[in-house]
Design an enzyme around this catalytic site. Structure first.
Site, PDB file in Angstrom:
ATOM      1  N   ASN A  47       1.079  -1.184  -0.013  1.00 33.09           N
ATOM      2  CA  ASN A  47      -0.201  -0.455   0.204  1.00 33.09           C
ATOM      3  C   ASN A  47       0.723   1.170  -0.370  1.00 33.09           C
ATOM      4  OD1 ASN A  47      -2.136   2.041   0.436  1.00 33.09           O
ATOM      5  ND2 ASN A  47      -3.453   0.222   1.518  1.00 33.09           N
ATOM      6  N   GLY A  49       2.217   4.975   1.416  1.00 34.15           N
ATOM      7  CA  GLY A  49       2.803   6.222   2.915  1.00 34.15           C
ATOM      8  C   GLY A  49       4.149   5.494   3.351  1.00 34.15           C
ATOM      9  N   LYS A  61       2.905  10.141  15.629  1.00 34.41           N
ATOM     10  CA  LYS A  61       1.874  11.923  16.192  1.00 34.41           C
ATOM     11  C   LYS A  61       0.726  11.432  17.057  1.00 34.41           C
ATOM     12  CE  LYS A  61       5.428  13.457  14.562  1.00 34.41           C
ATOM     13  NZ  LYS A  61       6.341  12.335  14.864  1.00 34.41           N
ATOM     14  N   GLY A 192      20.063  11.057  20.930  1.00 33.27           N
ATOM     15  CA  GLY A 192      19.083  12.074  21.422  1.00 33.27           C
ATOM     16  C   GLY A 192      18.802  13.175  20.208  1.00 33.27           C
ATOM     17  N   GLY A 193      18.615  12.544  18.900  1.00 34.18           N
ATOM     18  CA  GLY A 193      18.168  13.006  18.205  1.00 34.18           C
ATOM     19  C   GLY A 193      16.388  13.285  18.452  1.00 34.18           C
ATOM     20  N   TYR A 194      16.132  13.449  17.467  1.00 36.73           N
ATOM     21  CA  TYR A 194      14.910  13.559  16.790  1.00 36.73           C
ATOM     22  C   TYR A 194      13.950  13.259  17.704  1.00 36.73           C
ATOM     23  CZ  TYR A 194      13.995  12.165  12.712  1.00 36.73           C
ATOM     24  OH  TYR A 194      13.226  11.089  11.255  1.00 36.73           O
ATOM     25  N   HIS A 453      -3.215  38.733  15.141  1.00 33.90           N
ATOM     26  CA  HIS A 453      -3.487  38.662  16.163  1.00 33.90           C
ATOM     27  C   HIS A 453      -5.095  38.029  17.161  1.00 33.90           C
ATOM     28  CE1 HIS A 453      -2.726  40.692  19.965  1.00 33.90           C
ATOM     29  NE2 HIS A 453      -3.892  41.278  20.099  1.00 33.90           N
TER      30      HIS A 453
END
Length: 469
Positions: A47, A49, A61, A192-194, A453
């Site tokens: 598929n 992605g 996420k 300690g990377g992203y 604003h």
């Protein structure tokens, strides 16, 4: 898994073969298909992605947003509200992630059904300079002779070469569809990377007590130094972070694990109920790439049309190692397709420096283009505009005033060449700044925009006016 060549497989002629149906593959494949080219795609998932949907940005996420719902409940008192912090149902969090993945897979199935291209669920092997063999999951073999090849086979998590590395989890184990691992309440995160700091942040929000071990002297190696230090300072209030920690081994320790590492010239040990390996990703290439004149296990060198040293082979996305992000791969895929449609002419070009990078921690961090130091090395004259979030109305409303936005301008022409953001809404704010970097927007142009604003985007205009006035 290896592909076994099948000499009896019938050979079909197609215009383009696309190896990989992730961000580097399918956007270009669909564009070529709409333009009337015959296109065949091959992907082991079957598929669209790629790893982003299977075990990367989308499912991670989904878990992260679940963690934020819980974390924000701890701010109730600051807003004059009261109530219990939600209990964590880890299986329910994973089920939410699965629903999102399944929704997108169904969406992609609809897209595929409407297209006139074929997607094989299988593996591809290069068998000649202009031919591939595809072996499907059920063992069926197909052979295709192509005019052009899009090599978008992506990347995979890397493991440190230390004893016991096989005991560690990776992003695949955490976020794959149907993941059923126990909640890591005391995870040791190596790297300690992203990827590592995102995992630490979301798991802490869900009640875990993670420790991050980073081999270098600071989080986010390669990032702007101020941005990395700022994230370290804020994330370090919630998560234990050890820099200068070189992991030497992982071993079982009763029901948990023991991680050994060198730190400040001494051997240290740390126990946890899970070990998460977040030490980067390596490129994945199909077998037989040497038939294309490319080296095995080495990221292909590409130009700004994503063309390799073989003029009929394009390598967009993670596989070239230049910008290992899904949104970057999508753009690269389209650039490659445009070049193929133009017979190899440079009618489009990939602008790698305008690709935004976001770290989905709390606080968020994001950047695009050059750092102040990099801009100084390249241009000499540099001007910087800065906006601190403690001055911002939205940040004050949200109670998240620790952060800043920094704009880096080339001094002689006043064009934006880079931006760094730490704090609230960084992931959203970086997008218009990426557009500004790509188009060479000036400080004067940004200063003239009436940003809404009360939103943090007002800081873009404020920072720009420091330079343009």
């Amino acid at each position: 898994m290896s592909v076994q060549a099948n000499d009896s497989a019938r050979t079909s002629d197609v215009d383009v073969v696309v190896i990989g149906a992730g961000g580097g593959g399918y956007p270009g494949a669909f564009l070529l298909n709409r333009a009337g080219r015959s296109v065949v795609m091959v992907d082991p998932i079957g598929n669209l992605g790629g790893d982003c949907l299977a075990e990367g940005c989308v499912p991670s996420k989904a878990v992260r947003e679940a963690s934020l719902v819980r974390a924000r409940a701890t701010y109730h008192a600051d807003f004059g509200l009261a109530g219990a912090v939600p209990a964590v149902n880890w299986a329910g969090v994973l089920a939410h992630k699965d629903r999102v993945q399944q929704t997108r897979y169904r969406q992609h199935e609809t897209e595929l059904a409407a297209a006139k291209l074929r997607l094989h669920n299988g593996l591809a092997q290069i068998v000649a300079g202009n031919a591939v063999e595809v072996v499907e999951a059920d063992g069926t073999a197909h052979r295709y002779r192509f005019r052009d090849l899009i090599l978008a086979s992506g990347s995979a998590p890397s493991l440190l070469r230390v004893p016991g590395s096989e005991l560690a989890l990776t992003s695949h184990d955490l976020f794959r569809l149907g993941a059923d691992l126990a909640f890591p309440a005391r995870p040791v995160i190596i790297g300690g990377g992203y990827i590592g700091v995102e995992a630490a942040s979301m798991l802490e929000n869900l009640g875990a007590e993670p420790t991050v071990l980073e081999a270098t002297g600071e989080l986010l190696p390669g990032f702007d130094a101020e941005l990395a230090r700022g994230l370290h300072a804020q994330l370090g209030r919630r998560v234990k972070i050890v820099t200068g920690a070189s992991v030497t081994g992982i071993a079982r320790d009763g029901q948990g694990y023991l991680v050994s590492y060198d730190h400040d010239g001494a051997v240290a040990k740390l126990s946890g109920d899970a070990v998460i390996m977040a030490t980067g990703r390596h490129v994945v290439l199909p077998e037989g790439v040497e038939h294309l004149g490319l080296e095995a296990r080495i990221a292909p060198v590409v130009d700004n049309q994503l063309r390799t040293t073989n003029p009929h082979v394009y390598a967009p996305g993670d596989v070239n190692g230049r910008s290992m992000l899904f949104h970057s791969a999508v753009r690269q895929s389209l650039v490659a397709a445009h070049a193929i449609l133009a017979g190899g002419q440079a009618v489009d070009a990939m602008d790698f420096e305008s690709v935004p990078m976001t770290v989905f921690t709390e606080p968020e961090a994001a950047h695009v283009g050059l750092t102040e130091a990099q801009a100084g090395e390249r241009f000499g004259a540099v001007e910087v505009g800065r906006y601190d979030f403690h001055e911002d109305s939205r940040a004050q409303i949200m109670g998240e005033t620790d952060g800043y936005l920094k704009l880096v301008f080339e001094g002689r022409r006043g064009t934006l060449v880079g931006a760094q953001i730490l704090g609230l809404d960084a992931a959203q704010l970086i997008a218009p700044l990426a557009l500004a970097v790509h188009t060479g927007a000036s400080a004067a142009t940004l200063a003239q925009i009436a940003f809404p604003h009360p939103m943090l985007s007002e800081g873009i205009g404020t920072a720009a006016r420091q330079v343009s006035s």
